[in-house]
Scaffold this motif. Structure first.
Motif, PDB file in Angstrom:
ATOM      1  N   GLY A 182      59.415 -25.281  37.457  1.00 15.49           N
ATOM      2  CA  GLY A 182      60.294 -25.095  36.317  1.00 15.49           C
ATOM      3  C   GLY A 182      60.599 -23.656  35.989  1.00 15.49           C
ATOM      4  N   SER A 183      60.816 -23.422  34.714  1.00 14.32           N
ATOM      5  CA  SER A 183      61.416 -22.205  34.180  1.00 14.32           C
ATOM      6  C   SER A 183      60.374 -21.188  33.737  1.00 14.32           C
ATOM      7  CB  SER A 183      62.298 -22.589  32.984  1.00 14.32           C
ATOM      8  OG  SER A 183      61.472 -23.051  31.920  1.00 14.32           O
ATOM      9  N   SER A 184      60.826 -20.220  32.935  1.00 11.90           N
ATOM     10  CA  SER A 184      59.924 -19.231  32.349  1.00 11.90           C
ATOM     11  C   SER A 184      58.857 -19.897  31.495  1.00 11.90           C
ATOM     12  CB  SER A 184      60.718 -18.240  31.490  1.00 11.90           C
ATOM     13  OG  SER A 184      61.487 -18.924  30.517  1.00 11.90           O
ATOM     14  N   ILE A 185      59.207 -21.006  30.836  1.00  9.00           N
ATOM     15  CA  ILE A 185      58.234 -21.735  30.025  1.00  9.00           C
ATOM     16  C   ILE A 185      57.139 -22.291  30.915  1.00  9.00           C
ATOM     17  CG2 ILE A 185      57.916 -23.739  28.527  1.00  9.00           C
ATOM     18  CD1 ILE A 185      60.748 -23.219  27.445  1.00  9.00           C
ATOM     19  N   THR A 186      57.519 -22.869  32.041  1.00 11.67           N
ATOM     20  CA  THR A 186      56.536 -23.382  33.000  1.00 11.67           C
ATOM     21  C   THR A 186      55.651 -22.248  33.511  1.00 11.67           C
ATOM     22  OG1 THR A 186      58.327 -24.838  33.712  1.00 11.67           O
ATOM     23  CG2 THR A 186      56.298 -24.895  34.992  1.00 11.67           C
ATOM     24  N   GLN A 187      56.240 -21.094  33.776  1.00 14.17           N
ATOM     25  CA  GLN A 187      55.482 -19.950  34.283  1.00 14.17           C
ATOM     26  C   GLN A 187      54.460 -19.457  33.270  1.00 14.17           C
ATOM     27  OE1 GLN A 187      57.823 -16.877  36.171  1.00 14.17           O
ATOM     28  NE2 GLN A 187      56.165 -15.377  36.044  1.00 14.17           N
ATOM     29  N   GLY A 188      54.719 -19.714  31.985  1.00 13.37           N
ATOM     30  CA  GLY A 188      53.744 -19.328  30.968  1.00 13.37           C
ATOM     31  C   GLY A 188      54.246 -18.378  29.911  1.00 13.37           C
ATOM     32  N   GLY A 189      55.548 -18.106  29.877  1.00 14.55           N
ATOM     33  CA  GLY A 189      56.094 -17.232  28.837  1.00 14.55           C
ATOM     34  C   GLY A 189      56.286 -18.006  27.529  1.00 14.55           C
ATOM     35  N   CYS A 190      55.617 -17.608  26.435  1.00 11.46           N
ATOM     36  CA  CYS A 190      54.919 -16.345  26.238  1.00 11.46           C
ATOM     37  C   CYS A 190      53.498 -16.578  25.676  1.00 11.46           C
ATOM     38  CB  CYS A 190      55.692 -15.477  25.283  1.00 11.46           C
ATOM     39  SG  CYS A 190      57.271 -14.885  25.902  1.00 11.46           S
ATOM     40  N   PRO A 194      46.411 -16.225  29.981  1.00 14.21           N
ATOM     41  CA  PRO A 194      46.790 -17.175  31.033  1.00 14.21           C
ATOM     42  C   PRO A 194      46.344 -18.614  30.797  1.00 14.21           C
ATOM     43  CG  PRO A 194      46.082 -15.118  32.020  1.00 14.21           C
ATOM     44  CD  PRO A 194      45.805 -14.992  30.553  1.00 14.21           C
ATOM     45  N   GLY A 195      45.141 -18.807  30.291  1.00 10.63           N
ATOM     46  CA  GLY A 195      44.625 -20.156  30.095  1.00 10.63           C
ATOM     47  C   GLY A 195      45.333 -20.950  29.030  1.00 10.63           C
ATOM     48  N   ASN A 196      46.217 -20.314  28.254  1.00 14.60           N
ATOM     49  CA  ASN A 196      46.922 -21.008  27.181  1.00 14.60           C
ATOM     50  C   ASN A 196      48.314 -21.479  27.562  1.00 14.60           C
ATOM     51  OD1 ASN A 196      44.770 -20.791  25.483  1.00 14.60           O
ATOM     52  ND2 ASN A 196      45.580 -19.096  24.268  1.00 14.60           N
ATOM     53  N   ALA A 197      48.788 -21.212  28.770  1.00 12.62           N
ATOM     54  CA  ALA A 197      50.043 -21.792  29.242  1.00 12.62           C
ATOM     55  C   ALA A 197      49.832 -23.292  29.432  1.00 12.62           C
ATOM     56  CB  ALA A 197      50.465 -21.139  30.554  1.00 12.62           C
ATOM     57  N   TYR A 198      50.861 -24.092  29.166  1.00 14.73           N
ATOM     58  CA  TYR A 198      50.625 -25.544  29.145  1.00 14.73           C
ATOM     59  C   TYR A 198      50.124 -26.108  30.484  1.00 14.73           C
ATOM     60  CZ  TYR A 198      54.822 -27.550  31.463  1.00 14.73           C
ATOM     61  OH  TYR A 198      55.756 -27.959  32.373  1.00 14.73           O
ATOM     62  N   LEU A 211      49.110 -25.923  40.574  1.00 18.12           N
ATOM     63  CA  LEU A 211      50.041 -25.085  41.323  1.00 18.12           C
ATOM     64  C   LEU A 211      51.233 -24.834  40.411  1.00 18.12           C
ATOM     65  CD1 LEU A 211      50.023 -26.789  44.851  1.00 18.12           C
ATOM     66  CD2 LEU A 211      48.645 -24.861  44.050  1.00 18.12           C
ATOM     67  N   ASN A 212      51.385 -23.610  39.960  1.00 19.33           N
ATOM     68  CA  ASN A 212      52.455 -23.270  39.020  1.00 19.33           C
ATOM     69  C   ASN A 212      53.613 -22.637  39.790  1.00 19.33           C
ATOM     70  OD1 ASN A 212      54.144 -21.995  37.084  1.00 19.33           O
ATOM     71  ND2 ASN A 212      52.467 -21.918  35.625  1.00 19.33           N
ATOM     72  N   LEU A 213      54.697 -23.400  39.930  1.00 21.98           N
ATOM     73  CA  LEU A 213      55.922 -22.867  40.520  1.00 21.98           C
ATOM     74  C   LEU A 213      56.988 -22.749  39.444  1.00 21.98           C
ATOM     75  CD1 LEU A 213      56.182 -24.490  44.080  1.00 21.98           C
ATOM     76  CD2 LEU A 213      55.080 -22.362  43.357  1.00 21.98           C
ATOM     77  N   GLY A 214      56.615 -22.090  38.349  1.00 24.14           N
ATOM     78  CA  GLY A 214      57.582 -21.710  37.326  1.00 24.14           C
ATOM     79  C   GLY A 214      58.183 -20.365  37.710  1.00 24.14           C
ATOM     80  N   PHE A 215      59.519 -20.288  37.729  1.00 26.76           N
ATOM     81  CA  PHE A 215      60.195 -19.050  38.127  1.00 26.76           C
ATOM     82  C   PHE A 215      61.192 -18.666  37.036  1.00 26.76           C
ATOM     83  CE2 PHE A 215      58.954 -21.105  42.123  1.00 26.76           C
ATOM     84  CZ  PHE A 215      58.164 -20.102  42.658  1.00 26.76           C
ATOM     85  N   SER A 216      60.801 -17.696  36.245  1.00 24.77           N
ATOM     86  CA  SER A 216      61.538 -17.317  35.045  1.00 24.77           C
ATOM     87  C   SER A 216      63.023 -17.066  35.324  1.00 24.77           C
ATOM     88  CB  SER A 216      60.898 -16.043  34.467  1.00 24.77           C
ATOM     89  OG  SER A 216      61.456 -15.703  33.246  1.00 24.77           O
TER      90      SER A 216
END
Length: 356
Positions: A182-190, A194-198, A211-216
């Motif tokens: 997914g998107s920047s949200i998937t990548q973990g922004g903001c 790091p451990g608090n990204a969904y 496996l996080n393939l979030g690409f902002s």
């Protein structure tokens, strides 16, 4: 005046005269997880080196951000320190350096993990060393160290007290990884760390490798990306790229074909489709996009797919204080990510066949 000069709570833990033995990350019990092609390429990169040139320039750069990567190991060390060279200094105005470039440490195994500390680079630094953990008596502990969400790692070494034992972590409850595309949200922004990204919250709560393939700004449902995902042995796939489709027309043209390409290669893979969470300031546009994803889902079900699911993005931020869930009207803060994880967890637990 520097804040640490007036508030000692902001002073990083000092390594001082501690005697530490440093080990390079990337071998033995210090093999990173969450990087699907690390064993093949030996690079802190989220995509295979051979495929980078076939993807967009944005994806090529973002692939070196280490969202989802982590180390898991056991040790009885008295002290644990980190020595790292990042790909650059922190530079995001709306995301703290602790999330963009920090490493956060947890103790415990399975679902019983407790946050301990975040290693945060000093302002403007791309190299730093910090003490992460100390205990007075040698006791075997299980450590989980999450990598930065929006920065890359050139070199990482961990320092252990002399004579400390080091061995592999306990097996996780789910054998194969869960992939989030997914998107920047998937990548973990903001997220603040790091451990608090969904995706990482869910990985901790349900005990699986993420496996996080979030690409902002750059996850646009490209066929090449679907091919790479389809080639992996996964426990589940969360399809969350709504935000990065530049127009509803693009989303409509790519969403079902992206799903279909993966489904053709992996007939039994559980696939969860999601629409965007930040809908309140753009209800009409969000409704259109949700409808497109819903049509993909309904078409898949009508064709007999019993392993496809949909999460309505309008529900991801819950009902109360929805406007407190983002930093800028788009990107979730820790509250927003926690609510996303809470909404997604029952469905993901069901497809993984673990207790929610």
């Amino acid at each position: 005046m520097r804040i640490e000069e007036i508030d000692k709570n902001f002073v990083p833990a000092s390594i001082g005269d501690l005697q530490l033995h440093y080990l390079e990350v990337g071998a033995g019990s210090l093999m990173p997880r969450g990087l699907a092609w690390y064993e093949q390429d030996k690079q802190f990169c989220r995509l295979p080196q051979a495929a980078l040139s076939s993807l967009s320039e944005g994806v090529q750069g973002l692939a070196w951000h280490t969202a989802g990567a982590q180390l898991r190991f056991k040790s009885d060390c008295l002290h644990l320190a980190l020595q790292v060279e990042l790909r650059g200094p922190s530079n995001m105005p709306h995301m703290p350096a602790s999330g963009q470039s920090g490493f956060d440490l947890y103790l415990g195994s399975g679902r019983d993990k407790q946050y301990v500390k975040t290693a945060i680079p000093p302002y403007g630094a791309d190299k730093f060393e910090q003490l992460l953990f100390s205990q007075s008596q040698a006791e075997m502990q299980e450590f989980t160290l999450n990598f930065p969400l929006y920065n890359g790692v050139k070199q990482l070494r961990l320092g252990f007290s002399p004579g400390a034992e080091l061995c592999a972590a306990s097996p996780q409850a789910v054998k194969n990884p869960v992939l989030f595309y997914g998107s920047s949200i998937t990548q973990g922004g903001c997220a603040s760390r790091p451990g608090n990204a969904y995706p990482q919250l869910l990985a901790q709560q349900l005990d699986f490798q993420c496996l996080n393939l979030g690409f902002s700004g750059n996850a646009k449902g490209e066929p090449r990306m679907a091919e790479l995902i389809a080639g992996l042995d996964l426990a589940a796939l969360v399809l969350d790229y709504d935000h990065n489709a530049p127009t509803p027309e693009h989303l409509e043209q790519t969403h079902y074909p992206f799903y279909s390409l993966i489904r053709a290669r992996q007939p039994q893979l559980p696939i969860i489709m999601m629409s965007m969470p930040d809908v309140d300031l753009k209800l009409e546009a969000a409704n259109v996009r949700r409808y497109i994803i819903e049509q993909s889902y309904k078409k898949a079900v009508a064709e007999g797919d019993k392993n496809v699911y949909m999460i309505d993005g309008f529900k991801l931020f819950g009902k109360s204080y929805r406007d407190a869930c983002t930093v800028d009207g788009v990107h979730p803060n820790d509250l927003g990510f926690q609510r996303m994880a809470e909404c997604l967890q029952p469905c993901l637990a069901r497809v993984l066949r673990v207790e929610a």
